[in-house]
Design a protein around this motif. Structure first.
Motif, PDB file in Angstrom:
ATOM      1  N   LEU A   1       1.668  -6.794   5.538  1.00  0.00           N
ATOM      2  CA  LEU A   1       1.397  -5.515   4.880  1.00  0.00           C
ATOM      3  C   LEU A   1       2.692  -4.721   4.722  1.00  0.00           C
ATOM      4  O   LEU A   1       3.486  -4.630   5.665  1.00  0.00           O
ATOM      5  CB  LEU A   1       0.368  -4.710   5.677  1.00  0.00           C
ATOM      6  N   VAL A   2       2.899  -4.170   3.533  1.00  0.00           N
ATOM      7  CA  VAL A   2       4.078  -3.363   3.232  1.00  0.00           C
ATOM      8  C   VAL A   2       3.608  -1.960   2.872  1.00  0.00           C
ATOM      9  O   VAL A   2       2.852  -1.781   1.912  1.00  0.00           O
ATOM     10  CB  VAL A   2       4.888  -3.955   2.064  1.00  0.00           C
ATOM     11  N   ALA A   3       4.015  -0.962   3.650  1.00  0.00           N
ATOM     12  CA  ALA A   3       3.627   0.428   3.402  1.00  0.00           C
ATOM     13  C   ALA A   3       4.798   1.167   2.781  1.00  0.00           C
ATOM     14  O   ALA A   3       5.901   1.185   3.348  1.00  0.00           O
ATOM     15  CB  ALA A   3       3.203   1.106   4.704  1.00  0.00           C
ATOM     16  N   MET A   4       4.560   1.779   1.616  1.00  0.00           N
ATOM     17  CA  MET A   4       5.613   2.488   0.895  1.00  0.00           C
ATOM     18  C   MET A   4       5.318   3.973   0.790  1.00  0.00           C
ATOM     19  O   MET A   4       4.169   4.396   0.769  1.00  0.00           O
ATOM     20  CB  MET A   4       5.782   1.905  -0.518  1.00  0.00           C
ATOM     21  N   ARG A   5       6.372   4.745   0.708  1.00  0.00           N
ATOM     22  CA  ARG A   5       6.265   6.173   0.437  1.00  0.00           C
ATOM     23  C   ARG A   5       7.543   6.616  -0.269  1.00  0.00           C
ATOM     24  O   ARG A   5       8.643   6.295   0.179  1.00  0.00           O
ATOM     25  CB  ARG A   5       6.057   6.983   1.717  1.00  0.00           C
ATOM     26  N   GLU A   6       7.378   7.316  -1.387  1.00  0.00           N
ATOM     27  CA  GLU A   6       8.501   7.880  -2.134  1.00  0.00           C
ATOM     28  C   GLU A   6       9.577   6.839  -2.425  1.00  0.00           C
ATOM     29  O   GLU A   6      10.771   7.078  -2.259  1.00  0.00           O
ATOM     30  CB  GLU A   6       9.089   9.081  -1.387  1.00  0.00           C
TER      31      GLU A   6
ATOM     32  N   VAL B   1       0.847  -1.191   0.000  1.00  0.00           N
ATOM     33  CA  VAL B   1       0.000   0.000   0.000  1.00  0.00           C
ATOM     34  C   VAL B   1       0.888   1.248   0.000  1.00  0.00           C
ATOM     35  O   VAL B   1       2.076   1.193   0.311  1.00  0.00           O
ATOM     36  CB  VAL B   1      -0.944   0.036   1.220  1.00  0.00           C
ATOM     37  N   GLY B   2       0.264   2.373  -0.319  1.00  0.00           N
ATOM     38  CA  GLY B   2       0.979   3.641  -0.306  1.00  0.00           C
ATOM     39  C   GLY B   2       0.278   4.636  -1.200  1.00  0.00           C
ATOM     40  O   GLY B   2      -0.624   4.274  -1.971  1.00  0.00           O
TER      41      GLY B   2
ATOM     42  N   ASP C   1      -6.892   0.625  -1.342  1.00  0.00           N
ATOM     43  CA  ASP C   1      -7.734   0.774  -0.156  1.00  0.00           C
ATOM     44  C   ASP C   1      -7.017   0.191   1.059  1.00  0.00           C
ATOM     45  O   ASP C   1      -6.827  -1.027   1.169  1.00  0.00           O
ATOM     46  CB  ASP C   1      -9.067   0.057  -0.389  1.00  0.00           C
ATOM     47  N   LEU C   2      -6.639   1.059   1.998  1.00  0.00           N
ATOM     48  CA  LEU C   2      -5.884   0.619   3.166  1.00  0.00           C
ATOM     49  C   LEU C   2      -6.704  -0.302   4.056  1.00  0.00           C
ATOM     50  O   LEU C   2      -6.172  -1.261   4.629  1.00  0.00           O
ATOM     51  CB  LEU C   2      -5.403   1.841   3.955  1.00  0.00           C
ATOM     52  N   ASN C   3      -8.006  -0.054   4.182  1.00  0.00           N
ATOM     53  CA  ASN C   3      -8.839  -0.914   5.021  1.00  0.00           C
ATOM     54  C   ASN C   3      -8.988  -2.311   4.415  1.00  0.00           C
ATOM     55  O   ASN C   3      -9.001  -3.311   5.140  1.00  0.00           O
ATOM     56  CB  ASN C   3     -10.206  -0.276   5.244  1.00  0.00           C
ATOM     57  N   GLN C   4      -9.103  -2.402   3.097  1.00  0.00           N
ATOM     58  CA  GLN C   4      -9.139  -3.711   2.465  1.00  0.00           C
ATOM     59  C   GLN C   4      -7.810  -4.427   2.642  1.00  0.00           C
ATOM     60  O   GLN C   4      -7.768  -5.642   2.893  1.00  0.00           O
ATOM     61  CB  GLN C   4      -9.475  -3.578   0.980  1.00  0.00           C
ATOM     62  N   ALA C   5      -6.721  -3.693   2.537  1.00  0.00           N
ATOM     63  CA  ALA C   5      -5.403  -4.289   2.729  1.00  0.00           C
ATOM     64  C   ALA C   5      -5.268  -4.849   4.141  1.00  0.00           C
ATOM     65  O   ALA C   5      -4.783  -5.970   4.345  1.00  0.00           O
ATOM     66  CB  ALA C   5      -4.317  -3.254   2.458  1.00  0.00           C
TER      67      ALA C   5
END
Length: 307
Positions: free
Chosen positions: A235-240, A60-61, A224-228
């Protein structure tokens, strides 16, 4: 790598922890110091990732953070600028394409079917990696296609052209084709795009069931973060272009993470159905409250000019 703890109010059922792997077990699919770029624009920079075997991993991100680009590299659709993607300890670049196709299936964003192709014919194309010039269609191929269509509930659609189906039906057909490929690793890039909420849940439930019944390792990109949080084991959260946090959703999805990754103020509470983290955005914008009119004020139209 930071891992958060779930924040929120109230109590709810805690979902089973399906994220732990066997001690000492290496991931079949991994990335090491992965840097990805399009011409001069670096999208992913120095990413390290181990995909847990037999689990559902969701990336996600925010938009343009490198989610889909990372998935493309994991599926060998994009060559790394630096670093490597490893499959069973070997660099993807050194593995023959046919062998990769027998181990790893990729469903890209918004795939396009050939015009007028039927459901049965499209699903059968998933058997391509298993064909040889001396061994064409076999009973094993027939059985794999029938099983994939049954699991995705598209058997009754076999004779229909794909372009006549609804969005949810088409997505199930594409997943059936990926299943017919009979790989242990399945990569799905935004499989719920353009689907209404009922079809989104249908597709995600299907993925979860396939993981449970067949032990498939799945990597998905979701918006969709809630679906994830509801469907992921990992869960892998990415930014930039970088991983900000990863781990079980219950430990990773916090108000702090949502603010850091998405720039959104929120409250994280237990989902009343699953107990997984549920992100509730802050209060929506409202017009400012007007102060009551001064009862002693005289309307301009009634004022007398002059002394």
């Amino acid at each position: 790598m930071r891992q958060g703890t779930r924040q929120g109010t109230g109590q709810g059922p805690t979902p089973p922890d399906r994220s732990e792997e066997s001690p000492g077990r290496a991931s079949r699919l991994a990335a090491r110091d992965l840097t990805l770029a399009y011409e001069d624009r670096t999208v992913v920079d120095g990413l390290d990732l181990d995909v847990p075997d037999g689990r559902v991993t969701v990336i996600v991100g925010p938009n343009a953070c490198g989610k889909s680009t990372t998935l493309r590299a994991l599926g060998r659709l994009l060559r790394p600028r630096r670093g490597a993607v490893l499959l069973d300890g070997r660099e993807l670049a050194s593995i023959p394409t046919r062998r990769i196709a027998r181990s790893l299936g990729l469903l890209p964003q918004a795939p396009v079917a050939p015009e007028a192709i039927t459901v049965a014919d499209l699903v059968a194309r998933g058997r391509g990696p298993h064909q040889r010039w001396w061994r064409q269609w076999s009973e094993a191929d027939e059985a794999a296609v029938a099983d994939a269509m049954a699991r995705t509930r598209v058997t009754d659609l076999a004779a229909r052209p794909v372009d006549e189906l609804s969005g949810g039906q088409r997505q199930r057909v594409w997943i059936a084709m990926a299943l017919a490929q009979d790989t242990e690793l399945l990569l799905l890039d935004e499989p719920t795009t353009y689907l209404d909420i009922a079809h989104q849940v249908e597709v995600l439930d299907l993925v979860r069931q396939l993981n449970h019944d067949r032990g498939r390792t799945v990597v998905m990109v979701l918006h969709d973060l809630n679906q994830a949080a509801r469907y992921a084991d990992h869960l892998v959260a990415m930014r930039e272009g970088r991983i900000v946090a990863q781990g079980p959703p219950a430990e990773t999805v916090t108000a702090e993470l949502v603010r850091e990754v998405f720039g959104l103020d929120s409250v994280v509470v237990p989902d009343p159905v699953t107990g997984s983290p549920l992100v509730v955005p802050g209060a929506p914008w409202q017009p400012p409250t007007e102060s009551p009119a001064d009862p002693t004020a005289v309307p301009v139209s009634t004022r007398k000019a002059g002394p």
